[in-house]
Design a protein around this motif. Structure first.
Motif: not given
Length: 213
Positions: A87, A104, A106, A111-112, A146, A179
């Motif tokens: 991310l 999103i 983790r 975080d991706y 997330i 985010g």
């Protein structure tokens, strides 16, 4: 990148790199991390006739040489997989969207942004594989969800609020490293080709996890 997507400006799209990456054994099954695929929005120029002049920008491969805010990363839609990219970094664009969920999550402290690559039909083998990959990774706590959203889901405003003007719409999803997520609405004007008009960029609400599978 997102603040350069100005309503009613025009873009010329490139052939985005949709190729899957190689298998990464460190990730959960059917997750497909991809390297940064950088593109940038070039300085706008005038197009059209003198009396019908428009502003248009070319999108080209590679990071912008001088202005980092014009650079974004392309996240490919890989059917049957959960494609993902860290991310943090330049804004992320993915698409075209017809019902896939974007997420999103983790993984190992990072975080991706992810694109759950379901097919155009919900119950094809590829759709079931992508959904199972996500749900199994969550249920076995390999990843921590997330945020999740469907760019063309019920939170998207009604069609008459999207500045489509009777043109053919295309929907894309976008992530900022903060985010915050968006639906990007482009339309294909009557002259077609790779030209697109920026209809609207919609800030979207998220849920913590996917809610429909």
């Amino acid at each position: 990148m997102l603040h350069k997507l100005i309503r009613d400006r025009h873009l010329t799209l490139p052939p985005f790199d949709q190729a899957p990456s190689g298998v990464n054994q460190n990730f959960p099954n059917d997750f497909s991390p991809v390297p940064n695929r950088n593109y940038n929005i070039q300085q706008s120029t005038n197009i059209g006739s003198f009396f019908h002049r428009k502003r248009s920008s070319q999108i080209v491969a590679g990071a912008h040489g001088n202005k980092a805010h014009r650079t974004f990363r392309w996240l490919p839609w890989i059917i049957g997989k959960v494609s993902c990219v860290p991310l943090a970094g330049a804004d992320i664009l993915t698409g075209r969207m017809s019902g896939c969920w974007l997420v999103i999550f983790r993984f190992q402290g990072v975080d991706y942004a992810g694109h759950i690559g379901t097919d155009t039909a919900p119950d094809t083998p590829a759709s079931l594989q992508a959904k199972a990959a996500w749900r199994n990774a969550v249920n076995t706590q390999q990843i921590q969800p997330i945020a999740a959203f469907n760019p063309v889901g019920p939170n998207l405003p009604a069609t008459n609020m999207l500045n489509i003007r009777g043109e053919a719409p295309e929907f894309y999803g976008a992530f900022e490293q903060s985010g915050q997520v968006y639906t990007v609405v482009l339309t294909a004007p009557g002259y077609g080709g790779t030209a697109r008009r920026i209809a609207r960029v919609v800030q979207m609400q998220t849920t913590q996890d996917v809610t429909d599978f």
